[in-house]
Every structure is written in structure tokens, then in C-alpha cells.
Design a protein around this motif. Sequence first.
Motif, PDB file in Angstrom:
ATOM      1  N   GLY A  30       0.847  -0.965  -0.206  1.00  0.00           N
ATOM      2  CA  GLY A  30      -0.046   0.132   0.029  1.00  0.00           C
ATOM      3  C   GLY A  30       0.794   1.220   0.032  1.00  0.00           C
ATOM      4  O   GLY A  30       1.969   1.112  -0.220  1.00  0.00           O
ATOM      5  N   PRO A  31       0.140   2.393  -0.006  1.00  0.00           N
ATOM      6  CA  PRO A  31       1.055   3.580   0.124  1.00  0.00           C
ATOM      7  C   PRO A  31       2.016   3.841   1.184  1.00  0.00           C
ATOM      8  O   PRO A  31       1.708   3.390   2.327  1.00  0.00           O
ATOM      9  CB  PRO A  31      -0.054   4.812  -0.128  1.00  0.00           C
ATOM     10  CG  PRO A  31      -1.233   4.112   0.437  1.00  0.00           C
ATOM     11  CD  PRO A  31      -1.150   2.581   0.191  1.00  0.00           C
ATOM     12  N   LEU A  32       3.291   4.116   1.014  1.00  0.00           N
ATOM     13  CA  LEU A  32       4.422   4.371   1.941  1.00  0.00           C
ATOM     14  C   LEU A  32       4.909   5.742   1.783  1.00  0.00           C
ATOM     15  O   LEU A  32       5.257   6.031   0.683  1.00  0.00           O
ATOM     16  CB  LEU A  32       5.325   3.290   1.997  1.00  0.00           C
ATOM     17  CG  LEU A  32       6.358   3.226   2.847  1.00  0.00           C
ATOM     18  CD1 LEU A  32       5.951   2.641   3.988  1.00  0.00           C
ATOM     19  CD2 LEU A  32       7.753   2.308   2.243  1.00  0.00           C
ATOM     20  N   VAL A  78       8.142  11.779  -0.195  1.00  0.00           N
ATOM     21  CA  VAL A  78       7.359  11.241  -1.331  1.00  0.00           C
ATOM     22  C   VAL A  78       6.634  10.220  -1.094  1.00  0.00           C
ATOM     23  O   VAL A  78       6.680   9.586   0.103  1.00  0.00           O
ATOM     24  CB  VAL A  78       8.074  10.671  -2.507  1.00  0.00           C
ATOM     25  CG1 VAL A  78       9.144  11.893  -3.266  1.00  0.00           C
ATOM     26  CG2 VAL A  78       9.214   9.584  -1.952  1.00  0.00           C
ATOM     27  N   VAL A  79       5.603   9.965  -1.786  1.00  0.00           N
ATOM     28  CA  VAL A  79       4.640   8.930  -1.572  1.00  0.00           C
ATOM     29  C   VAL A  79       4.889   7.611  -2.431  1.00  0.00           C
ATOM     30  O   VAL A  79       5.017   7.646  -3.660  1.00  0.00           O
ATOM     31  CB  VAL A  79       3.088   8.883  -1.764  1.00  0.00           C
ATOM     32  CG1 VAL A  79       2.481   7.798  -1.042  1.00  0.00           C
ATOM     33  CG2 VAL A  79       2.828  10.064  -0.813  1.00  0.00           C
ATOM     34  N   ALA A  80       5.341   6.417  -1.808  1.00  0.00           N
ATOM     35  CA  ALA A  80       5.716   5.208  -2.771  1.00  0.00           C
ATOM     36  C   ALA A  80       4.509   4.243  -2.927  1.00  0.00           C
ATOM     37  O   ALA A  80       3.742   4.130  -1.822  1.00  0.00           O
ATOM     38  CB  ALA A  80       6.907   4.670  -2.233  1.00  0.00           C
ATOM     39  N   ASN A  81       4.065   3.926  -4.228  1.00  0.00           N
ATOM     40  CA  ASN A  81       2.977   3.248  -4.513  1.00  0.00           C
ATOM     41  C   ASN A  81       3.167   2.210  -5.639  1.00  0.00           C
ATOM     42  O   ASN A  81       3.558   2.635  -6.513  1.00  0.00           O
ATOM     43  CB  ASN A  81       1.718   4.270  -4.705  1.00  0.00           C
ATOM     44  CG  ASN A  81       0.479   3.759  -4.236  1.00  0.00           C
ATOM     45  OD1 ASN A  81       0.178   2.866  -3.680  1.00  0.00           O
ATOM     46  ND2 ASN A  81      -0.525   4.660  -4.647  1.00  0.00           N
ATOM     47  N   GLY A  82       2.802   1.099  -5.283  1.00  0.00           N
ATOM     48  CA  GLY A  82       2.925  -0.195  -6.120  1.00  0.00           C
ATOM     49  C   GLY A  82       3.026  -1.326  -5.496  1.00  0.00           C
ATOM     50  O   GLY A  82       2.601  -1.272  -4.196  1.00  0.00           O
ATOM     51  N   GLN A  83       3.400  -2.452  -6.248  1.00  0.00           N
ATOM     52  CA  GLN A  83       4.168  -3.787  -5.676  1.00  0.00           C
ATOM     53  C   GLN A  83       5.381  -3.916  -5.774  1.00  0.00           C
ATOM     54  O   GLN A  83       5.849  -3.790  -7.011  1.00  0.00           O
ATOM     55  CB  GLN A  83       3.052  -4.875  -6.366  1.00  0.00           C
ATOM     56  CG  GLN A  83       1.515  -4.452  -6.431  1.00  0.00           C
ATOM     57  CD  GLN A  83       0.784  -4.929  -4.859  1.00  0.00           C
ATOM     58  OE1 GLN A  83       1.644  -5.847  -4.117  1.00  0.00           O
ATOM     59  NE2 GLN A  83      -0.084  -4.074  -4.524  1.00  0.00           N
ATOM     60  N   GLY A  84       5.925  -4.347  -4.880  1.00  0.00           N
ATOM     61  CA  GLY A  84       7.325  -4.812  -5.053  1.00  0.00           C
ATOM     62  C   GLY A  84       8.110  -4.665  -3.600  1.00  0.00           C
ATOM     63  O   GLY A  84       7.497  -4.532  -2.631  1.00  0.00           O
ATOM     64  N   HIS A  85       9.328  -4.968  -3.643  1.00  0.00           N
ATOM     65  CA  HIS A  85      10.313  -4.805  -2.443  1.00  0.00           C
ATOM     66  C   HIS A  85      11.212  -3.417  -2.688  1.00  0.00           C
ATOM     67  O   HIS A  85      11.738  -3.217  -3.882  1.00  0.00           O
ATOM     68  CB  HIS A  85      11.327  -5.942  -2.531  1.00  0.00           C
ATOM     69  CG  HIS A  85      10.641  -7.447  -1.956  1.00  0.00           C
ATOM     70  ND1 HIS A  85       9.999  -7.989  -2.964  1.00  0.00           N
ATOM     71  CD2 HIS A  85      10.337  -7.910  -0.965  1.00  0.00           C
ATOM     72  CE1 HIS A  85       9.498  -8.977  -2.486  1.00  0.00           C
ATOM     73  NE2 HIS A  85       9.744  -8.907  -1.056  1.00  0.00           N
TER      74      HIS A  85
END
Lengths: 255, 210
Positions: A30-32, A78-85
Motif C-alpha cells: 500500500g502507500p508508504l 514522497v509517496v511510494a505506491n505499487g507492488q514490490g520490494h
Amino acid sequence: MGVEALDPATLPEHDNLPGNAYAYCVRLTGPLFVQTGRMIAYYPAGGGTIRFEPLTATSLGSMVAERFSSPLYSRDWVVANGQGHVILGDRGYDINSYDLDDGNLTVRASNLLAFDAGLELKESIIPGFLTLLGTGKFLASSSGPVIFVEPPVRVDPEALVGWADCPAPAQHFDAGWMGHFLGAARGALFGTRSGEERQYDFTGAGTVLLQSSERVLEDPHVLQRLEGEVRQLGTGQLQRLGSVVQQEIAQRQQG
Amino acid sequence: MSWRLGTPRVLVVDLDGSAASAVRARTGSMVAYEGEVTFKHAGSGGGGGLRAAFKQRLTGESLPLVEVSGRGSVHFAVDAGNVLLLDLAGQVLKAESESLLCLSEGLRTDVVFSGLQGASSGQGLFTTSVTGHGRVALISMGGPPIALRVAPGTPLVVDPDAYVGALGDVRQSFVTDVSWRNLLGESSGEAFSLRFEGQGTVFIQPEERR
């Protein structure tokens, strides 16, 4: 030989990398919120991408406005969004994950790496510190392992990483130094600080987080905040401040 | 040829007097030695020959190396960085020149051009390639090195300031999207990241170069 190679199948979901206290992997679902300059690598999952959007131009605008209540620091996050490591590092400092359960914790702004959207960020009354409220996870760094102590305690400002649950600290000045200060003509002692006479005084119930040392980074936001407060001063006070700044610069050039 | 780690941050090389045990090490990285050991400037180009020397001058990917030979034990360390030992058996290692600590005799170094993008720091633009059979020691600042595997279907994106090197058949490309630019500190002038695809291993370090 060398080090074990990691990939998305073997990377931890939410932990320090194996045998490495200085790097941390977050499985993004989710958003980080991430502080700029702290991300060192990422694997996007399943052919997708991970977006790192500035707070001013994110598709999650209303969530961000609700969660990130600090105009001063908004350009650094910033906001990180998406799927992954996502792998994070910070100046070779130790990185730890903390869980807040309907709690509050205040941490040095430069030592806060990331926090999830369950938490709300506010500026602390103490310049250079940020307060997190709510329930969720965040990552913070420290120079050397974190030392946990309970109030009552007095700490060196540079060794302070943060504090949880207890009231914000008061500034304490060493009694001997104070006596000396009061005995002399007011202001004549300006600049005669050893650096140890000023301490933060914690009382009440809670936990104080300390680090072994701090390579002090010049925090541009402390300056920005001071500049903002200058407007409250009268002309005479400004002239006084000007001479104090001049004296301080002269002192440092001599030293 | 005997290499070992004295501590995770100190490389110890035992030289037996043979030409094969000689190494080339980063200038200034020798911290102690015992025995009959000679240190000789490897010449411009870090022993890579005139062509490499010319390219290094042109690209700023400088590689100041010293040739170490003789009989004895030599200790190498740089700014308390962690040492990463790699064995090369014909693969190609690409590494940032400032991350190279030591190379065994018989390995070749060259400067390779890896792309034409944002020349603000040069990180990742020109890298040093190491080829042949032998051992290499790399330096990781800020903590133990991190090895990340790249395989078809699992590309990797890396901050150029944390990039140390790459081993194997990996293709490097530059990502310059706006979203990346937002991730960088204001002090850093970097506006691109490195994207790796193919089959191999990418090494990074926990600390970002300033």
C-alpha cells in the motif's frame, strides 16, 4: 564466497536484510511515505512499476493532506505506491522498524526514513523533530544501536533520537554554568558554552531513544523555521539578533 | 594465492614470492604489512595499458593502483568499509572505480562506457570492467555489501550513489522518469537511476556517496 545473493523470493517482507543492520527491506503493498534520498534499490513486482510521487503531485492527494501535516518537510518526502520490494539505507546508520499501536512517538526528522499510511505526521514543538500518531509501522535510523532509557533522564541533544509517550522535554542548563551566567553581566557570557551545559530534561512515564553519537547534519528546516519566527520580532529586537549572529560568526571563525 | 578477511573490514593477502601471488591494490589502501614486500605504482591506467590510461583521463573514471609483490602478508582497508571478495572465472565484473580495493594478477581492467545520460556525477556512466580469472576485492561503505540477483522477469532499479558493481550478463539502462527525480535529496544532483535486466548479480552498499 562473498555474500548470499538476494532476490524478491528471498528478501525479507519487512525486516533488516540478513546480517545487515544498515539496510532494510519493505514489501510494498500500500502507500508508504519515504524520505527522499533514503531508497537505495527496488524490485518492481510482476512486471509492474513502483511510483514515487511528490506530495504536491500525487494521485492520493486527500490521503496525503490528512496524514502529512507538515508543510515544512513536505518537499523532502514522497509517496511510494505499487507492488514490490523497496530497500532503504541511511548513511550507514542502524535501521530499526517500530510499531505504534494507537500511540505517539517523536523522532529526529533526519532519522525518520519511512512510515505507512496508518500513521499521521506532525511537526514537534522541538525544532528538527517530527511526531507520529496513530497505529502503524515506521522506520528510523540511529548512529549505532538504539539505547532505550526511561525518564527521569537528562540527555545530550545530539544523542537524542526520539521519545515516546512521555511529555516533550524541557531544556535544562547545568546549575554550575547557570550560576556563572547569572553572576556575570547579562549577555557578556554569550558564546562561552562548552556544549555540554544544555541538556534535554525528560520527566513522566514513557521511553526515550538515544544513539551513541551523531554526525550532525545541518537541517535546512531549522533555519527555515527560525526565519519564519523572525517576523514576530520588533526592529530593536532584530538589531539585537543581528549583533548576536555577528558575534556567533566571529566566535566560530576564531575557533 | 591466499586471500582472507582479517576482520570484515580488512583484507589480508599472503604473498609467496611468486609472480602469480602479486596483486594490484587501490593506492593508499595498505594499512600494514610484514615480510619482504615491494610496492610499485602501477602506472597511469592502473596497469590497464596506455589505451585504458587515455580513456580514464578522458572519462574521469580514474583507477589509481599500486602493484604489490614479494613475500609476506599485506593488510588492506579503506575508511572502515566492508570488504567483498569475488572469484572471477571468466565472467565480466563491472565496478565503480572507487569501490575497487584489490585485484589479483592476471585480471584485466578497462573503462567501459555505459550510457549517455545526465552527466552530473558520472556515477554509473563510465564503469571499470574487470575480466579474466582471479580474485577481486570490492569495498562497501556504510555496512556489509548487498547482493541482489537479476533474472529475466525480475529487473532491479538501483540508486547510482549506492551502486558498487555488477557481475554476469546484465544490461544496464538509465531511468530518468520524473518520479525518480522526486526521490533524490535536494543536495544530490542525480536525476537518473540505474535499471538492470538480464542474468546476474548487482552489488550495492548501504551508504549513499555524497
